[in-house]
Write a protein that holds these residues in place. Structure first.
Motif, short mmCIF file in Angstrom:
data_model
loop_
_atom_site.label_atom_id
_atom_site.label_comp_id
_atom_site.label_asym_id
_atom_site.label_seq_id
_atom_site.Cartn_x
_atom_site.Cartn_y
_atom_site.Cartn_z
N THR A 44 0.84 -1.20 0.00
CA THR A 44 0.00 0.00 0.00
C THR A 44 0.87 1.25 0.00
OG1 THR A 44 -1.71 -1.17 1.26
CG2 THR A 44 -1.82 1.22 1.24
N VAL A 49 0.91 5.20 0.94
CA VAL A 49 0.22 6.13 1.82
C VAL A 49 0.85 7.52 1.67
CG1 VAL A 49 -0.27 6.67 4.24
CG2 VAL A 49 -0.27 4.30 3.48
N ARG A 88 -4.02 11.47 6.67
CA ARG A 88 -3.71 10.64 5.51
C ARG A 88 -4.74 10.91 4.42
NH1 ARG A 88 -3.46 5.05 7.46
NH2 ARG A 88 -5.69 5.04 7.19
N PRO A 108 -7.40 6.78 -0.96
CA PRO A 108 -8.56 5.89 -0.87
C PRO A 108 -8.92 5.47 0.56
CG PRO A 108 -6.69 4.75 -1.85
CD PRO A 108 -6.30 6.19 -1.69
N ARG A 109 -8.00 5.56 1.49
CA ARG A 109 -8.27 5.21 2.90
C ARG A 109 -7.89 6.39 3.80
NH1 ARG A 109 -5.37 -0.55 3.12
NH2 ARG A 109 -4.01 0.75 4.34
N ASP A 141 -7.62 9.03 6.76
CA ASP A 141 -7.67 8.88 8.21
C ASP A 141 -6.93 10.05 8.83
OD1 ASP A 141 -8.26 7.73 10.65
OD2 ASP A 141 -6.90 6.01 10.43
#
Length: 125
Positions: free
Chosen positions: A70, A72, A96, A99-100, A102
């Motif tokens: 992944t 990041v 972050r 796509p994810r 946080d």
């Protein structure tokens, strides 16, 4: 004059300090420019770059490739404090992107001489 000098300092994650390969960053500084290489824990390879203000607060962007592949990317504001033994602790407010997305707060501390020796020994093996 900048009250905190980050050049050639090794920082480790307080949350992962007991791991075999703790998350760690080797910091560099030239004037107000600060950058670091990041490895360990879930990070296969990472880097950060940013600037340090007159209070020692570092604002930077980061990029990490995790062990699972992944990628990041994010940004962070790190606020320093001096520990009783003279080392530096950074409280990092991070966000972050991608796509994810946080956000959160992490704490890293300048590594002790004993931990630096242990990490260097692990790297030689």
């Amino acid at each position: 004059m900048i009250p905190f000098n980050y050049d050639d300092r090794l920082f480790v994650s307080v949350d992962h300090a007991g791991d075999d390969a703790p998350l760690r960053g080797h910091y560099h500084q030239r004037g107000d420019l600060v950058w670091a290489e990041i490895t360990g824990g879930p990070v296969r390879h990472g880097s950060l770059a940013g600037t340090c203000d007159s209070e020692g607060v570092v604002r930077f962007a980061y990029l990490e490739v995790l062990t699972d592949g992944t990628i990041v990317v994010g940004e962070c504001v790190s606020r320093p404090e001096r520990l009783p033994d003279g080392r530096i602790r950074l409280r990092e407010q991070w966000r972050r992107h991608g796509p994810r997305p946080d956000s959160g707060v992490s704490v890293i501390e300048e590594a002790t001489a004993a931990l630096v020796g242990s990490i260097e020994e692990q790297q030689r093996v």
